[in-house]
Design a protein around this motif. Structure first.
Motif, short mmCIF file in Angstrom:
data_model
loop_
_atom_site.label_atom_id
_atom_site.label_comp_id
_atom_site.label_asym_id
_atom_site.label_seq_id
_atom_site.Cartn_x
_atom_site.Cartn_y
_atom_site.Cartn_z
N PRO A 44 0.81 -1.23 0.00
CA PRO A 44 0.00 0.00 0.00
C PRO A 44 0.85 1.28 0.00
CG PRO A 44 -0.82 -1.52 1.65
CD PRO A 44 0.47 -2.08 1.13
N MET A 45 1.98 1.23 0.70
CA MET A 45 2.86 2.40 0.74
C MET A 45 3.43 2.69 -0.65
SD MET A 45 5.77 3.07 3.54
CE MET A 45 7.40 3.10 2.86
N ASP A 46 3.77 1.65 -1.38
CA ASP A 46 4.29 1.80 -2.74
C ASP A 46 3.25 2.45 -3.65
OD1 ASP A 46 6.34 1.61 -4.53
OD2 ASP A 46 5.97 -0.48 -5.06
N PHE A 47 2.00 1.98 -3.57
CA PHE A 47 0.94 2.55 -4.40
C PHE A 47 0.62 3.99 -4.00
CE2 PHE A 47 -0.20 -1.91 -5.42
CZ PHE A 47 -0.12 -1.80 -6.79
N LEU A 48 0.63 4.28 -2.71
CA LEU A 48 0.37 5.63 -2.23
C LEU A 48 1.44 6.60 -2.72
CD1 LEU A 48 -1.30 7.58 -0.44
CD2 LEU A 48 0.27 7.00 1.41
N LEU A 49 2.70 6.21 -2.62
CA LEU A 49 3.79 7.07 -3.08
C LEU A 49 3.75 7.25 -4.59
CD1 LEU A 49 6.64 5.75 -0.80
CD2 LEU A 49 5.47 7.94 -0.62
N TRP A 50 3.40 6.20 -5.32
CA TRP A 50 3.26 6.30 -6.77
C TRP A 50 2.14 7.28 -7.13
CZ3 TRP A 50 -0.87 4.64 -9.91
CH2 TRP A 50 -0.60 4.67 -11.29
N PHE A 51 1.04 7.24 -6.39
CA PHE A 51 -0.09 8.13 -6.61
C PHE A 51 0.30 9.59 -6.33
CE2 PHE A 51 -3.95 10.29 -5.01
CZ PHE A 51 -4.74 10.20 -6.15
N VAL A 52 1.00 9.83 -5.22
CA VAL A 52 1.44 11.18 -4.86
C VAL A 52 2.39 11.72 -5.93
CG1 VAL A 52 2.81 12.51 -3.20
CG2 VAL A 52 1.08 10.90 -2.39
N SER A 53 3.29 10.89 -6.41
CA SER A 53 4.22 11.31 -7.47
C SER A 53 3.47 11.68 -8.74
CB SER A 53 5.22 10.19 -7.75
OG SER A 53 6.09 10.55 -8.77
N GLY A 54 2.46 10.91 -9.10
CA GLY A 54 1.66 11.21 -10.28
C GLY A 54 0.89 12.51 -10.15
N ILE A 55 0.34 12.77 -8.98
CA ILE A 55 -0.40 14.02 -8.75
C ILE A 55 0.54 15.21 -8.84
CG2 ILE A 55 -1.65 15.35 -6.99
CD1 ILE A 55 -3.36 13.20 -8.27
N LEU A 56 1.73 15.10 -8.24
CA LEU A 56 2.72 16.18 -8.33
C LEU A 56 3.12 16.45 -9.78
CD1 LEU A 56 5.14 15.52 -5.33
CD2 LEU A 56 3.67 17.50 -5.67
N THR A 57 3.32 15.39 -10.55
CA THR A 57 3.72 15.54 -11.95
C THR A 57 2.62 16.23 -12.76
OG1 THR A 57 5.13 13.59 -11.81
CG2 THR A 57 4.45 14.28 -14.01
N MET A 58 1.37 15.81 -12.58
CA MET A 58 0.27 16.44 -13.31
C MET A 58 0.10 17.91 -12.92
SD MET A 58 -2.70 13.55 -13.78
CE MET A 58 -2.98 13.31 -12.05
N PHE A 59 0.22 18.20 -11.63
CA PHE A 59 0.09 19.58 -11.16
C PHE A 59 1.18 20.46 -11.76
CE2 PHE A 59 1.24 22.75 -7.84
CZ PHE A 59 0.07 23.50 -7.88
N MET A 60 2.41 19.99 -11.74
CA MET A 60 3.53 20.78 -12.26
C MET A 60 3.43 20.94 -13.78
SD MET A 60 5.86 22.55 -11.12
CE MET A 60 6.63 23.69 -12.22
N ASN A 61 3.02 19.89 -14.48
CA ASN A 61 2.85 20.01 -15.93
C ASN A 61 1.75 21.01 -16.28
OD1 ASN A 61 4.91 18.29 -16.66
ND2 ASN A 61 3.59 16.49 -16.74
N PHE A 62 0.70 21.05 -15.48
CA PHE A 62 -0.36 22.04 -15.69
C PHE A 62 0.16 23.46 -15.47
CE2 PHE A 62 -3.72 24.71 -13.85
CZ PHE A 62 -4.57 24.78 -14.93
N ILE A 63 0.95 23.66 -14.43
CA ILE A 63 1.51 24.98 -14.16
C ILE A 63 2.45 25.41 -15.27
CG2 ILE A 63 3.10 26.23 -12.63
CD1 ILE A 63 1.79 24.81 -10.30
N MET A 64 3.30 24.49 -15.74
CA MET A 64 4.22 24.84 -16.82
C MET A 64 3.47 25.14 -18.12
SD MET A 64 7.74 22.64 -16.22
CE MET A 64 7.19 21.31 -17.20
N ALA A 65 2.47 24.34 -18.44
CA ALA A 65 1.69 24.58 -19.66
C ALA A 65 0.98 25.93 -19.59
CB ALA A 65 0.70 23.45 -19.88
N THR A 66 0.45 26.27 -18.43
CA THR A 66 -0.21 27.56 -18.25
C THR A 66 0.79 28.70 -18.41
OG1 THR A 66 -1.79 26.54 -16.73
CG2 THR A 66 -1.64 28.94 -16.69
#
Length: 134
Positions: free
Chosen positions: A60-82
């Motif tokens: 579960p810790m592995d999946f949670l960390l993978w999920f957090v990493s994905g959210i951070l990546t999407m958030f940052m890509n949205f900020i850069m695209a904007t």
């Protein structure tokens, strides 16, 4: 008097554009540091998941960390695209293409330790400024 006001207005706009650039750059650096920390923790969670006793915690810790990493990546890509969208005098398509290549590199497991977000942001910014002036 009007020329002085226009000059001050132009200086203020340049200062704001510079400030926004450094804010986005700071977010990119912070995201890359978070990616390195998350990658180390994911490696530990994967090692923990390999044991019989640690599997209920590690998986579960592995999946949670993978999920957090994905959210951070999407958030940052949205900020850069904007940021790229509102930046003037540059080709948006070429910047988004560089950003897409960086996002693909982020998905590759061992290459996620490289600070790709910062590199992609700086590369796209410089590339957009050079292409815009040519």
């Amino acid at each position: 008097m009007a020329n002085t006001e226009q000059a001050m207005e132009g200086t203020a706009k340049k200062a704001i554009v510079g400030l926004v650039f450094f804010l986005v750059l700071g977010l990119a650096i912070t995201k890359d540091i978070a990616d390195i920390v998350l990658a180390i923790h994911m490696a530990a969670a994967t090692g923990l998941a390999g044991t019989v006793v640690g599997a209920p915690i590690g998986i579960p810790m592995d999946f949670l960390l993978w999920f957090v990493s994905g959210i951070l990546t999407m958030f940052m890509n949205f900020i850069m695209a904007t940021y790229f969208f509102f930046q003037k005098g540059a080709r948006l398509g070429s910047k988004l293409a560089v950003q897409s290549v960086g996002a693909i590199i982020e998905v590759i497991p061992f290459l996620s330790i490289i600070p790709t977000t910062t590199i992609v942001f700086l590369l796209a910014h410089v590339m957009g400024n050079v292409v815009g002036k040519v």
